[in-house]
Write a protein that holds these residues in place. Structure first.
Motif, PDB file in Angstrom:
ATOM      1  N   MET A   1      85.375  -5.034  34.687  1.00  0.00           N
ATOM      2  CA  MET A   1      85.025  -4.004  35.610  1.00  0.00           C
ATOM      3  C   MET A   1      84.948  -2.597  34.658  1.00  0.00           C
ATOM      4  SD  MET A   1      87.072  -2.156  38.551  1.00  0.00           S
ATOM      5  CE  MET A   1      86.934  -0.274  38.819  1.00  0.00           C
ATOM      6  N   GLY A   2      85.197  -2.454  33.394  1.00  0.00           N
ATOM      7  CA  GLY A   2      84.978  -1.405  32.579  1.00  0.00           C
ATOM      8  C   GLY A   2      83.840  -1.585  31.797  1.00  0.00           C
ATOM      9  N   ARG A   3      83.211  -2.728  31.698  1.00  0.00           N
ATOM     10  CA  ARG A   3      81.935  -2.739  30.679  1.00  0.00           C
ATOM     11  C   ARG A   3      80.703  -2.462  31.602  1.00  0.00           C
ATOM     12  NH1 ARG A   3      83.580  -7.377  26.790  1.00  0.00           N
ATOM     13  NH2 ARG A   3      85.653  -6.936  26.700  1.00  0.00           N
ATOM     14  N   PHE A   4      79.737  -1.963  30.788  1.00  0.00           N
ATOM     15  CA  PHE A   4      78.300  -1.774  31.356  1.00  0.00           C
ATOM     16  C   PHE A   4      77.537  -3.017  30.903  1.00  0.00           C
ATOM     17  CE2 PHE A   4      79.743   2.701  30.484  1.00  0.00           C
ATOM     18  CZ  PHE A   4      79.559   3.179  31.959  1.00  0.00           C
ATOM     19  N   GLY A   5      76.693  -3.126  32.086  1.00  0.00           N
ATOM     20  CA  GLY A   5      75.779  -4.396  31.893  1.00  0.00           C
ATOM     21  C   GLY A   5      74.418  -3.752  31.349  1.00  0.00           C
ATOM     22  N   VAL A   6      73.432  -4.583  31.256  1.00  0.00           N
ATOM     23  CA  VAL A   6      72.017  -4.160  30.966  1.00  0.00           C
ATOM     24  C   VAL A   6      71.441  -3.294  32.217  1.00  0.00           C
ATOM     25  CG1 VAL A   6      69.519  -5.015  30.454  1.00  0.00           C
ATOM     26  CG2 VAL A   6      71.684  -5.939  29.632  1.00  0.00           C
ATOM     27  N   THR A   7      71.822  -3.757  33.391  1.00  0.00           N
ATOM     28  CA  THR A   7      71.301  -3.207  34.636  1.00  0.00           C
ATOM     29  C   THR A   7      71.851  -1.853  34.644  1.00  0.00           C
ATOM     30  OG1 THR A   7      71.168  -5.274  35.594  1.00  0.00           O
ATOM     31  CG2 THR A   7      70.780  -3.548  37.098  1.00  0.00           C
ATOM     32  N   GLU A   8      73.130  -1.536  34.623  1.00  0.00           N
ATOM     33  CA  GLU A   8      73.697  -0.182  34.588  1.00  0.00           C
ATOM     34  C   GLU A   8      73.212   0.678  33.612  1.00  0.00           C
ATOM     35  OE1 GLU A   8      75.483  -3.176  34.541  1.00  0.00           O
ATOM     36  OE2 GLU A   8      76.441  -3.154  36.786  1.00  0.00           O
ATOM     37  N   ILE A   9      72.994   0.177  32.371  1.00  0.00           N
ATOM     38  CA  ILE A   9      72.450   1.086  31.154  1.00  0.00           C
ATOM     39  C   ILE A   9      70.851   1.422  31.637  1.00  0.00           C
ATOM     40  CG2 ILE A   9      71.936   1.227  28.991  1.00  0.00           C
ATOM     41  CD1 ILE A   9      74.146  -0.712  28.248  1.00  0.00           C
ATOM     42  N   LEU A  10      70.233   0.527  32.172  1.00  0.00           N
ATOM     43  CA  LEU A  10      68.757   0.885  32.619  1.00  0.00           C
ATOM     44  C   LEU A  10      68.896   1.851  33.676  1.00  0.00           C
ATOM     45  CD1 LEU A  10      67.158  -2.540  32.241  1.00  0.00           C
ATOM     46  CD2 LEU A  10      66.900  -0.627  30.655  1.00  0.00           C
ATOM     47  N   VAL A  11      69.678   1.813  34.611  1.00  0.00           N
ATOM     48  CA  VAL A  11      69.744   2.877  35.694  1.00  0.00           C
ATOM     49  C   VAL A  11      70.134   4.195  35.278  1.00  0.00           C
ATOM     50  CG1 VAL A  11      70.827   3.480  37.937  1.00  0.00           C
ATOM     51  CG2 VAL A  11      70.019   0.967  37.535  1.00  0.00           C
ATOM     52  N   ILE A  12      71.122   4.333  34.388  1.00  0.00           N
ATOM     53  CA  ILE A  12      71.461   5.524  33.811  1.00  0.00           C
ATOM     54  C   ILE A  12      70.481   6.149  33.014  1.00  0.00           C
ATOM     55  CG2 ILE A  12      73.171   6.454  32.214  1.00  0.00           C
ATOM     56  CD1 ILE A  12      75.054   4.396  33.060  1.00  0.00           C
ATOM     57  N   LEU A  13      69.495   5.467  32.162  1.00  0.00           N
ATOM     58  CA  LEU A  13      68.697   6.034  31.416  1.00  0.00           C
ATOM     59  C   LEU A  13      67.422   6.512  32.306  1.00  0.00           C
ATOM     60  CD1 LEU A  13      68.319   3.473  28.411  1.00  0.00           C
ATOM     61  CD2 LEU A  13      69.268   5.734  28.481  1.00  0.00           C
ATOM     62  N   ALA A  14      67.149   5.618  33.277  1.00  0.00           N
ATOM     63  CA  ALA A  14      66.380   6.203  34.390  1.00  0.00           C
ATOM     64  C   ALA A  14      66.550   7.461  34.983  1.00  0.00           C
ATOM     65  CB  ALA A  14      65.873   5.156  35.435  1.00  0.00           C
ATOM     66  N   VAL A  15      67.973   7.597  35.210  1.00  0.00           N
ATOM     67  CA  VAL A  15      68.224   8.861  36.179  1.00  0.00           C
ATOM     68  C   VAL A  15      68.306  10.016  35.039  1.00  0.00           C
ATOM     69  CG1 VAL A  15      70.427  10.022  36.914  1.00  0.00           C
ATOM     70  CG2 VAL A  15      69.586   7.622  37.837  1.00  0.00           C
ATOM     71  N   VAL A  16      68.555   9.761  33.814  1.00  0.00           N
ATOM     72  CA  VAL A  16      68.573  10.823  32.759  1.00  0.00           C
ATOM     73  C   VAL A  16      66.975  11.220  32.543  1.00  0.00           C
ATOM     74  CG1 VAL A  16      68.864  11.407  30.246  1.00  0.00           C
ATOM     75  CG2 VAL A  16      70.714  10.217  31.630  1.00  0.00           C
ATOM     76  N   LEU A  17      66.102  10.263  32.568  1.00  0.00           N
ATOM     77  CA  LEU A  17      64.670  10.737  32.198  1.00  0.00           C
ATOM     78  C   LEU A  17      64.220  11.433  33.419  1.00  0.00           C
ATOM     79  CD1 LEU A  17      62.200  10.085  30.695  1.00  0.00           C
ATOM     80  CD2 LEU A  17      61.745   8.132  31.852  1.00  0.00           C
ATOM     81  N   LEU A  18      64.405  11.039  34.522  1.00  0.00           N
ATOM     82  CA  LEU A  18      63.994  11.894  35.892  1.00  0.00           C
ATOM     83  C   LEU A  18      64.675  12.989  35.947  1.00  0.00           C
ATOM     84  CD1 LEU A  18      64.417   8.935  38.485  1.00  0.00           C
ATOM     85  CD2 LEU A  18      62.385  10.132  37.724  1.00  0.00           C
ATOM     86  N   LEU A  19      66.056  13.259  35.262  1.00  0.00           N
ATOM     87  CA  LEU A  19      66.283  14.699  35.507  1.00  0.00           C
ATOM     88  C   LEU A  19      66.049  15.662  34.375  1.00  0.00           C
ATOM     89  CD1 LEU A  19      70.372  13.851  36.113  1.00  0.00           C
ATOM     90  CD2 LEU A  19      68.653  14.970  37.670  1.00  0.00           C
ATOM     91  N   PHE A  20      65.868  15.036  33.192  1.00  0.00           N
ATOM     92  CA  PHE A  20      65.314  16.014  32.004  1.00  0.00           C
ATOM     93  C   PHE A  20      64.013  15.860  31.479  1.00  0.00           C
ATOM     94  CE2 PHE A  20      70.132  15.024  31.814  1.00  0.00           C
ATOM     95  CZ  PHE A  20      70.607  16.388  31.862  1.00  0.00           C
ATOM     96  N   GLY A  21      63.572  14.745  32.054  1.00  0.00           N
ATOM     97  CA  GLY A  21      61.933  14.803  31.680  1.00  0.00           C
ATOM     98  C   GLY A  21      61.949  14.173  30.225  1.00  0.00           C
ATOM     99  N   GLY A  22      60.646  13.907  29.544  1.00  0.00           N
ATOM    100  CA  GLY A  22      60.314  13.329  28.417  1.00  0.00           C
ATOM    101  C   GLY A  22      60.416  14.442  27.312  1.00  0.00           C
TER     102      GLY A  22
END
Length: 57
Positions: free
Chosen positions: A1-22
């Motif tokens: 439960m405490g480990r991040f998978g590839v999907t979770e990391i990609l979702v987090i990166l997408a949210v960061v990109l949307l919030l802060f921009g390139g």
């Protein structure tokens, strides 16, 4: 439960990109890197101080 998978990391990166921009992401990463570097230096200094105190006793 405490480990991040590839999907979770990609979702987090997408949210960061949307919030802060390139344009802001390199600045954020630079700040994060310098913060980690300062933390490592502070922990090394603390460890060295503890060793000096132990050898004096």
């Amino acid at each position: 439960m405490g480990r991040f998978g590839v999907t979770e990391i990609l979702v987090i990166l997408a949210v960061v990109l949307l919030l802060f921009g390139g344009k802001k992401i390199p600045e954020l990463m630079k700040g994060l890197g310098s913060g980690i570097k300062e933390f490592k230096n502070a922990s090394k200094d603390e460890h060295a101080t503890e060793k000096k105190e132990e050898t004096k006793e």
